[in-house]
Enzyme design. Structure first.
Site, PDB file in Angstrom:
ATOM      1  N   LYS B 190       0.841  -1.204   0.000  1.00  0.00           N
ATOM      2  CA  LYS B 190       0.000   0.000   0.000  1.00  0.00           C
ATOM      3  C   LYS B 190       0.873   1.249   0.000  1.00  0.00           C
ATOM      4  O   LYS B 190       1.577   1.515   0.977  1.00  0.00           O
ATOM      5  CB  LYS B 190      -0.901   0.043   1.235  1.00  0.00           C
ATOM      6  CG  LYS B 190      -1.880   1.212   1.175  1.00  0.00           C
ATOM      7  CD  LYS B 190      -2.596   1.447   2.483  1.00  0.00           C
ATOM      8  CE  LYS B 190      -1.846   2.348   3.422  1.00  0.00           C
ATOM      9  NZ  LYS B 190      -1.669   3.733   2.941  1.00  0.00           N
ATOM     10  N   GLY B 242       7.091   4.115   8.548  1.00  0.00           N
ATOM     11  CA  GLY B 242       6.247   5.274   8.832  1.00  0.00           C
ATOM     12  C   GLY B 242       6.482   5.773  10.242  1.00  0.00           C
ATOM     13  O   GLY B 242       7.571   5.598  10.789  1.00  0.00           O
ATOM     14  N   SER B 243       5.452   6.344  10.837  1.00  0.00           N
ATOM     15  CA  SER B 243       5.630   6.991  12.134  1.00  0.00           C
ATOM     16  C   SER B 243       5.730   5.955  13.252  1.00  0.00           C
ATOM     17  O   SER B 243       5.203   4.841  13.149  1.00  0.00           O
ATOM     18  CB  SER B 243       4.467   7.931  12.419  1.00  0.00           C
ATOM     19  OG  SER B 243       3.315   7.184  12.733  1.00  0.00           O
ATOM     20  N   THR B 244       6.397   6.341  14.333  1.00  0.00           N
ATOM     21  CA  THR B 244       6.513   5.457  15.490  1.00  0.00           C
ATOM     22  C   THR B 244       5.137   5.170  16.086  1.00  0.00           C
ATOM     23  O   THR B 244       4.861   4.051  16.509  1.00  0.00           O
ATOM     24  CB  THR B 244       7.464   6.077  16.530  1.00  0.00           C
ATOM     25  OG1 THR B 244       8.790   6.076  15.981  1.00  0.00           O
ATOM     26  CG2 THR B 244       7.487   5.282  17.821  1.00  0.00           C
ATOM     27  N   GLY B 247       3.558   2.570  14.027  1.00  0.00           N
ATOM     28  CA  GLY B 247       4.325   1.342  14.199  1.00  0.00           C
ATOM     29  C   GLY B 247       3.934   0.610  15.477  1.00  0.00           C
ATOM     30  O   GLY B 247       3.759  -0.610  15.491  1.00  0.00           O
ATOM     31  N   GLU B 264      10.232   0.219  10.356  1.00  0.00           N
ATOM     32  CA  GLU B 264      11.195   1.318  10.153  1.00  0.00           C
ATOM     33  C   GLU B 264      10.461   2.590  10.529  1.00  0.00           C
ATOM     34  O   GLU B 264       9.599   3.061   9.778  1.00  0.00           O
ATOM     35  CB  GLU B 264      11.644   1.394   8.690  1.00  0.00           C
ATOM     36  CG  GLU B 264      12.419   0.177   8.211  1.00  0.00           C
ATOM     37  CD  GLU B 264      13.829   0.116   8.743  1.00  0.00           C
ATOM     38  OE1 GLU B 264      14.267   1.046   9.439  1.00  0.00           O
ATOM     39  OE2 GLU B 264      14.507  -0.891   8.469  1.00  0.00           O
ATOM     40  N   CYS B 298      13.227  10.210   7.729  1.00  0.00           N
ATOM     41  CA  CYS B 298      13.189   9.669   9.090  1.00  0.00           C
ATOM     42  C   CYS B 298      14.550   9.735   9.746  1.00  0.00           C
ATOM     43  O   CYS B 298      14.658   9.868  10.956  1.00  0.00           O
ATOM     44  CB  CYS B 298      12.651   8.244   9.085  1.00  0.00           C
ATOM     45  SG  CYS B 298      13.479   7.190   7.898  1.00  0.00           S
ATOM     46  N   GLU B 395       9.910  14.312  16.578  1.00  0.00           N
ATOM     47  CA  GLU B 395      10.260  14.328  15.167  1.00  0.00           C
ATOM     48  C   GLU B 395       9.398  15.379  14.462  1.00  0.00           C
ATOM     49  O   GLU B 395       8.170  15.349  14.550  1.00  0.00           O
ATOM     50  CB  GLU B 395      10.002  12.945  14.566  1.00  0.00           C
ATOM     51  CG  GLU B 395      10.485  12.833  13.140  1.00  0.00           C
ATOM     52  CD  GLU B 395      10.295  11.430  12.572  1.00  0.00           C
ATOM     53  OE1 GLU B 395       9.240  10.825  12.841  1.00  0.00           O
ATOM     54  OE2 GLU B 395      11.181  10.965  11.841  1.00  0.00           O
TER      55      GLU B 395
END
Lengths: 292, 485
Positions: B190, B242-244, B247, B264, B298, B395
């Site tokens: 995706k 993507g974002s923590t 995740g 990641e 990132c 971030e």
């Protein structure tokens, strides 16, 4: 009839930071031999004992991971030496408490000693096998090395009280991690006897901490603890697996589950592998320009 | 005395990259079982060019049913073709994809820039060549896997669900697809909802390369589509970039399942400048570290840790260098900083800039022209930042640098490690022994010494701590897609 001499029983404590404290909780678990006879009251470790152990493991991390790989290997080998000299105690415990035959007890101790020697040898080799220098398409020197993840909590195997313990913790510490072991099985006194091996092996205090207790009771605290970097669990139930993984997600912990084979199964060669070191190493890639 | 800066006393002529050769569809659906499909009941969302605010295409959002079709196609392809395909043949398919990407490099770069806002200079020179290089690198692994992991038997996992971010749409697709294919897995991927178009071009390439239908499937959509992939029972592995926050959500959703996971996630990289560093080169490294791809990286060097005694010199040179950066039309070949990827992202960056000012840090922006339409932002730095400021911990994912100081190497290490993240750091020093010591002490998956933001398909990439687990790139990037026994 009174006995000629009353034997002196051992008080089994916990093993935290190279010392043997009693549990803070004041609770106990009763260990019985395989015929149902009383063996000992051992510590039933609490959440606070676990927290103390994490502090110890964190404190020991820098020193242990900072040692040379060669030195870590020597200490693991020394653990094997110490275990070999105490083999009669371990065999007796496996026979009396866990109900092993003499033959099986001997085989388990043999395998435990040999497994320590085997992992000792990996200390200065897995980096070469699993690290790399990388041929990038630019004038850079680029290489990748494994480094320890940090503080790892190990829900040790329930089967094979001695060999399971060794097989669980050796690949974790050989890479430079420190560990908190939570032991729940039919012969948990073996774990504290194992602590005495550790204590005589030049293993710095805090590198391995051992708690006898209840897996289910400590599960959530372990996986949710913010200063724990990884959780290793042998033979989890479906519920335990889910709870550990769920709690671990809050800090993106590394989680690894393995089966817990029976005592004989633990002796098989496929229960030792350098790939068992991999779940708790991080790969660091460094770049530097090449030029005049 | 006034500095003479190139482009200061006279203007640049525009050097626009033409777009007339690009043919995009008005509407895009999904690529499932070798066919482009738009289900009848589809809801559409626009993919917006962030430099013009104009929609470039309408894209369908995949429902659970659509995701299920894609997973079924991937499963069928895995059982029927892909796991039976000889590794050497698998390799040739992947080589084909690499070559076709090289052939279509210009088109891919232009669409990447139109869809995502990044400067054409970067999409042309970095994103597209690196994406093709990833396919080329992993193609060669497909028939050599028995050499990758000594003493172990390797086998594929099955169907891989992959979710990629909007900052490097094509490159991230390559990072995910190439190793998964090389190891014999099939794929449902995706793309991000704001940048789906180059993925659709990649799907065309995969179709032209004649991969067996269903081996690679693309589904478009946002979070709900991603969740449908993550939660699908017949997906064996999830790879997420993507974002923590997302995740962690995925890690939670997979709790209690046997699905494999690699993450990641975010970062808050420190660029550490020692007083013996080559300062001019370090300044270039700082600029590259934080302003590359508008800071939508990132592993961006979003914290500058500068040794106290050279702080003023470094900041003066950095400000001077920033004044030469050109913000504007991403399709202009002179542009250094393109458009912020979306309005939502621009708002988030602005919010954190606001937090920086409220918390007492000093903001500096160069006096430069910024287009009136489109989502643009000047390069921004904050000095007088302390480790507790939000802009030192969170971030930002934008062209915003937070500057902190240190006195000793130990203090630099402590400050650099003082976040939950651990993706990348930079070290600038002339002294090799210091560089190696600091590199060893930094808790991050990548350490750039006297350079920053370098990537290569042969170079493993990934995080420590809350920056995720697993590696992409090189031999280590194969491991997440293989069962070892």
């Amino acid at each position: 009839m009174t006995k000629k001499r009353l034997s002196v029983l051992k008080t089994y404590k916990l093993y935290i930071n190279g010392k043997y404290p009693r549990t803070e909780s004041g609770r106990y678990l009763t260990v019985k031999d395989h015929k149902g006879g009383f063996v000992a009251n051992i510590c039933h470790a609490s959440r606070k004992d676990f927290r103390e152990s994490v502090v110890a493991a964190r404190g020991a991390l820098g020193g242990w991971s900072g040692r040379t790989a060669f030195n870590r290997g020597q200490i693991l080998y020394r653990m094997a030496e110490m275990m070999e000299t105490r083999r009669r105690d371990f065999e007796a415990a496996l026979v009396d408490i866990a109900g092993y035959s003499a033959e099986d007890a001997e085989a388990e101790v043999d395998a435990a000693v040999d497994r320590l020697v085997w992992y000792a040898g990996w200390s200065d080799k897995f980096t070469q096998v699993f690290g790399s220098t990388n041929p990038v398409s630019s004038p850079h020197f680029n290489f990748t090395t494994p480094e320890p993840t940090g503080v790892i909590t190990v829900f040790s195997p329930k089967n094979a009280p001695l060999l399971g313990l060794v097989s669980a913790v050796a690949p974790v510490i050989v890479a430079g991690n420190t560990a908190v072991l939570i032991v729940e099985n039919d012969a948990p006194t073996v774990a504290i006897d194992f602590a005495e091996v550790l204590n005589n092996s030049d293993l710095p205090g805090g590198v391995i901490n051992i708690l006898t207790g209840k897996r289910d009771e400590l599960l959530g605290h372990v996986a949710g603890h913010k200063d724990v970097d990884g959780v290793l669990c042998f033979g989890p139930t479906a519920e335990q697996k889910k709870e550990i993984a769920l709690e671990a997600a809050d800090t993106v912990k590394r989680v690894k589950f393995y089966d817990d084979p029976d005592a004989k199964g633990w002796r098989a060669d496929d229960q030792q592998s350098p790939y068992r070191i991999m779940p708790f190493v991080e790969f660091k890639t460094a770049w530097h320009p090449i030029g005049a | 005395m006034k500095d003479l800066l190139f482009g200061d006393m006279w203007g640049y002529d525009p050097a626009p990259q033409g777009t007339d050769f690009v043919e995009l569809d008005e509407r895009y659906g999904h690529f499932i079982d070798g066919e482009f499909v738009i289900p009848e009941e589809s809801e559409f969302f626009p993919s917006i060019n962030p430099a013009t605010e104009e929609p470039i295409a309408q894209v369908a959002a995949a429902t659970e049913e659509t995701v299920d079709k894609a997973v079924q196609a991937a499963r069928k392809a895995y059982e029927k073709y892909w796991k039976k395909t000889k590794p050497a043949e698998r390799a040739k398919y992947i080589y084909r994809i690499a070559r076709m990407m090289q052939e279509k490099a210009r088109e891919l770069a232009v669409v990447e820039t139109m869809d995502g806002g990044k400067p054409i200079r970067e999409s042309r020179d970095v994103d597209v060549p690196l994406a093709a290089a990833h396919f080329f690198h992993y193609a060669g692994w497909a028939d050599k896997l028995e050499y990758a992991f000594p003493g172990a038997q390797v086998s594929p996992i099955g169907v891989a669900g992959q979710i990629i971010p909007w900052n490097f749409p094509l490159l991230m697709a390559a990072w995910k697809i190439a190793p998964a294919l090389a190891t014999g897995n099939t794929i449902v991927i995706k793309p991000a909802e704001t940048t789906p178009l180059t993925a659709m071009l990649l799907a065309e390439i995969i179709q032209e390369a004649d991969l067996p239908p269903g081996v690679v499937n693309f589904v478009n959509g946002a979070g709900a589509t991603g969740a449908a992939i993550v939660n699908h029972d017949d997906v064996d592995k999830i790879a997420f970039t993507g974002s923590t926050a997302v995740g962690k959500l995925i890690q939670r959703q997979l709790a209690g399942t046997d699905k494999r996971l690699t993450l990641e996630l975010g970062g808050k990289g420190a660029n550490i400048i020692f007083d013996d560093a080559p300062i001019d080169q370090a300044v270039e490294g700082i600029v590259n570290g934080i302003f590359f791809n508008q800071g939508h990286v990132c592993c961006a060097g979003s914290r500058l840790l500068v040794q106290e005694n050279i702080h003023d010199e470094v900041i003066d040179k950095l400000k001077r260098r920033m004044s030469t950066l050109r913000v504007g039309d991403p399709l202009d070949k002179n542009t250094d900083i393109g458009a912020i990827n979306s309005l939502e992202q621009l708002n988030r960056i602005q919010e954190l800039i606001g937090a920086g000012m409220e918390e007492g840090a000093q903001m500096h922006q160069p006096d430069c022209d910024v287009p009136e339409t489109g989502y643009f932002l000047q390069p921004t730095i904050f000095t007088d930042v302390t480790p507790s400021h939000r802009i030192a911990q969170e971030e930002i994912f934008g062209p915003v640098l937070s500057v902190l100081t240190f006195r000793t190497p130990d203090e630099a290490i402590e400050k650099a490690n003082n976040t939950f993240y651990g993706l990348a750091n930079g070290i600038w020093t002339d002294k090799g022994s210091k560089l190696f010591r600091v590199a060893g002490a930094l808790k991050s998956g990548v350490v750039w010494g006297n350079t920053y933001n370098k990537f290569d398909p042969a170079s493993p990439f990934g995080g420590y701590k809350e920056s995720g687990f697993g590696r992409e790139g090189g031999r280590h990037g194969l491991m997440p897609y293989l069962k070892l026994s």
